[in-house]
Enzyme design. Structure first.
Site, PDB file in Angstrom:
ATOM      1  N   ARG A  39     -34.313  90.351 -72.601  1.00  0.00           N
ATOM      2  CA  ARG A  39     -35.454  89.486 -72.275  1.00  0.00           C
ATOM      3  C   ARG A  39     -36.381  90.082 -71.219  1.00  0.00           C
ATOM      4  O   ARG A  39     -37.426  89.501 -70.928  1.00  0.00           O
ATOM      5  CB  ARG A  39     -34.948  88.131 -71.794  1.00  0.00           C
ATOM      6  CG  ARG A  39     -34.138  88.164 -70.498  1.00  0.00           C
ATOM      7  CD  ARG A  39     -33.642  86.777 -70.147  1.00  0.00           C
ATOM      8  NE  ARG A  39     -32.888  86.767 -68.888  1.00  0.00           N
ATOM      9  CZ  ARG A  39     -32.364  85.672 -68.343  1.00  0.00           C
ATOM     10  NH1 ARG A  39     -32.506  84.514 -68.965  1.00  0.00           N
ATOM     11  NH2 ARG A  39     -31.696  85.731 -67.219  1.00  0.00           N
ATOM     12  N   ASP A  65     -33.959  86.243 -75.905  1.00  0.00           N
ATOM     13  CA  ASP A  65     -32.992  85.656 -74.980  1.00  0.00           C
ATOM     14  C   ASP A  65     -31.808  85.153 -75.794  1.00  0.00           C
ATOM     15  O   ASP A  65     -31.997  84.533 -76.856  1.00  0.00           O
ATOM     16  CB  ASP A  65     -33.648  84.498 -74.223  1.00  0.00           C
ATOM     17  CG  ASP A  65     -32.868  84.067 -72.986  1.00  0.00           C
ATOM     18  OD1 ASP A  65     -31.627  84.040 -73.059  1.00  0.00           O
ATOM     19  OD2 ASP A  65     -33.502  83.755 -71.967  1.00  0.00           O
ATOM     20  N   LYS A  89     -25.309  88.132 -63.780  1.00  0.00           N
ATOM     21  CA  LYS A  89     -24.194  88.826 -63.137  1.00  0.00           C
ATOM     22  C   LYS A  89     -24.216  88.783 -61.613  1.00  0.00           C
ATOM     23  O   LYS A  89     -23.186  89.034 -60.990  1.00  0.00           O
ATOM     24  CB  LYS A  89     -24.183  90.301 -63.569  1.00  0.00           C
ATOM     25  CG  LYS A  89     -24.065  90.538 -65.064  1.00  0.00           C
ATOM     26  CD  LYS A  89     -24.046  92.026 -65.382  1.00  0.00           C
ATOM     27  CE  LYS A  89     -23.876  92.283 -66.871  1.00  0.00           C
ATOM     28  NZ  LYS A  89     -25.109  92.001 -67.634  1.00  0.00           N
ATOM     29  N   SER A 128     -16.801  91.805 -70.444  1.00  0.00           N
ATOM     30  CA  SER A 128     -16.439  90.815 -69.442  1.00  0.00           C
ATOM     31  C   SER A 128     -16.138  91.501 -68.106  1.00  0.00           C
ATOM     32  O   SER A 128     -16.454  92.665 -67.898  1.00  0.00           O
ATOM     33  CB  SER A 128     -15.251  89.984 -69.923  1.00  0.00           C
ATOM     34  OG  SER A 128     -15.038  88.863 -69.081  1.00  0.00           O
ATOM     35  N   LYS A 131     -13.797  89.362 -62.567  1.00  0.00           N
ATOM     36  CA  LYS A 131     -14.066  88.081 -61.894  1.00  0.00           C
ATOM     37  C   LYS A 131     -13.630  86.893 -62.747  1.00  0.00           C
ATOM     38  O   LYS A 131     -13.535  85.761 -62.243  1.00  0.00           O
ATOM     39  CB  LYS A 131     -15.563  87.954 -61.583  1.00  0.00           C
ATOM     40  CG  LYS A 131     -16.186  89.115 -60.818  1.00  0.00           C
ATOM     41  CD  LYS A 131     -15.648  89.241 -59.430  1.00  0.00           C
ATOM     42  CE  LYS A 131     -16.436  90.274 -58.607  1.00  0.00           C
ATOM     43  NZ  LYS A 131     -16.367  91.639 -59.158  1.00  0.00           N
ATOM     44  N   LYS A 143     -17.650  83.493 -67.091  1.00  0.00           N
ATOM     45  CA  LYS A 143     -17.134  84.607 -67.891  1.00  0.00           C
ATOM     46  C   LYS A 143     -15.749  84.289 -68.445  1.00  0.00           C
ATOM     47  O   LYS A 143     -15.398  84.742 -69.542  1.00  0.00           O
ATOM     48  CB  LYS A 143     -17.108  85.887 -67.054  1.00  0.00           C
ATOM     49  CG  LYS A 143     -18.486  86.386 -66.644  1.00  0.00           C
ATOM     50  CD  LYS A 143     -19.388  86.700 -67.835  1.00  0.00           C
ATOM     51  CE  LYS A 143     -19.022  88.003 -68.503  1.00  0.00           C
ATOM     52  NZ  LYS A 143     -20.010  88.396 -69.545  1.00  0.00           N
ATOM     53  N   VAL A 175     -22.527  97.400 -54.599  1.00  0.00           N
ATOM     54  CA  VAL A 175     -22.435  97.789 -53.195  1.00  0.00           C
ATOM     55  C   VAL A 175     -22.863  99.239 -52.962  1.00  0.00           C
ATOM     56  O   VAL A 175     -23.376  99.577 -51.887  1.00  0.00           O
ATOM     57  CB  VAL A 175     -20.993  97.543 -52.683  1.00  0.00           C
ATOM     58  CG1 VAL A 175     -20.012  98.528 -53.309  1.00  0.00           C
ATOM     59  CG2 VAL A 175     -20.928  97.644 -51.176  1.00  0.00           C
ATOM     60  N   THR A 191     -17.905  92.323 -45.555  1.00  0.00           N
ATOM     61  CA  THR A 191     -17.455  90.926 -45.539  1.00  0.00           C
ATOM     62  C   THR A 191     -16.064  90.774 -44.924  1.00  0.00           C
ATOM     63  O   THR A 191     -15.796  89.824 -44.202  1.00  0.00           O
ATOM     64  CB  THR A 191     -17.439  90.340 -46.967  1.00  0.00           C
ATOM     65  OG1 THR A 191     -16.728  91.236 -47.819  1.00  0.00           O
ATOM     66  CG2 THR A 191     -18.847  90.173 -47.493  1.00  0.00           C
TER      67      THR A 191
END
Length: 309
Positions: A39, A65, A89, A128, A131, A143, A175, A191
């Site tokens: 898209r 889409d 994502k 996939s 996560k 997912k 990252v 984090t």
């Protein structure tokens, strides 16, 4: 394997889709057609410049889409296999827009399945993520739902399978490019000092697709054997002179991810390069045999050490 085949890739301008496109064009000179369905017109424009129609007439460029069931169904006609890589994502954006995340990752996936079934597509693979295993974020939950839809979609004409990946090294929004961008500032946000993530290369990613296409029976999840790396180690490699600022876990983040859930373990077998979660449980004897046949240096890193001990 893919010569004289017609391939349809949702999210075809993303990291996975563009890497798979490059691989198949280099490997299968007699491919019939490749449809890039996405898209984002700017990403299509940029990718089309790399693959001009004069040299690559087999590529079909389609703006669309996966939420648009009618267009998806129409443009998938004639496809022999589908790679479903389209998804929202970016985890914080998904958290801020949960309804949009579900529309794309769940409803969109349902549309892909129905279009593939209606068009008698022979093989369809969902890309996939780790996560999806014991998820705590809306992205992970979406997912996981997409995986459940795929696992129940196969019939005698159309086979559906899944590849489950970790973070793709260097992909947009990950990252690695972030640390490269801000590393010169002298301070990197971390984090948690013990946070780790599974990483796979583009080669592992595309190899996983080829392996799944060659071996799939329908209803399985294929996971490349990836290495978990601490984020602090990656930060030191990319910006060795930068200091680390511990900013704390956000509510949708884990310290570490899992590739296989406890419920899936009894249905999981392995070979030298992949774990395969089957739709039915393999025998304990076969699991032990597969695990012990691995070269000992590699086997020390596998989940089966925990299973066999």
């Amino acid at each position: 394997m893919l010569n004289h085949q017609s391939i349809f890739i949702t999210g075809g301008t993303g990291t996975l889709g563009s890497a798979f496109l490059h691989k198949i064009l280099a490997t299968y000179p007699q491919i019939n057609t490749v449809t890039i369905y996405s898209r984002d017109e700017m990403k299509q424009y940029e990718l089309r410049r790399r693959y001009p129609s004069v040299k690559y007439p087999m590529i079909r460029w389609v703006i669309g889409d996966i939420r648009d069931q009618e267009r998806l169904h129409d443009k998938m006609k004639g496809a022999d296999l589908v790679i479903h890589a389209a998804a929202m994502k970016h985890i914080p954006i998904c958290e801020e827009n949960p309804e949009e995340c579900l529309k794309t990752n769940v409803t969109g996936t349902k549309n892909v399945i129905h279009a593939a079934l209606d068009n008698n597509v022979k093989q369809t693979i969902l890309c996939s993520t780790d996560k999806s295993v014991d998820p705590i974020s809306i992205y992970g939950n979406s997912k996981q739902a997409a995986e459940k839809l795929f696992l129940n979609a196969s019939n005698e004409h159309s086979k559906f399978a899944i590849i489950r990946l970790g973070n793709i090294w260097g992909s947009r929004g990950s990252v690695v490019p972030l640390f490269k961008e801000i590393g010169e500032s002298g301070k990197l946000p971390i984090t948690h000092p013990n946070m780790s993530r599974f990483f796979c290369t583009e080669e592992q990613m595309t190899d996983s697709l080829f392996y799944t296409l060659e071996t799939m029976q329908g209803g399985e999840i294929v996971i490349p054997k990836m290495i978990a790396r601490k984020i602090t180690d990656i930060a030191r490699e990319i910006a060795p002179n930068a200091t680390h600022q511990i900013v704390g876990l956000r509510g949708f983040e884990k310290i570490s991810e899992k590739l296989v859930s406890d419920i899936e373990l009894p249905r999981t077998s392995e070979n030298a390069y992949y774990w395969i979660i089957n739709s039915s449980a393999p025998s304990t004897t076969q699991i032990v045999k597969d695990a012990r046949e691995l070269d000992s240096q590699y086997a020390s890193k596998t989940i089966f050490n925990y299973l066999l001990n």
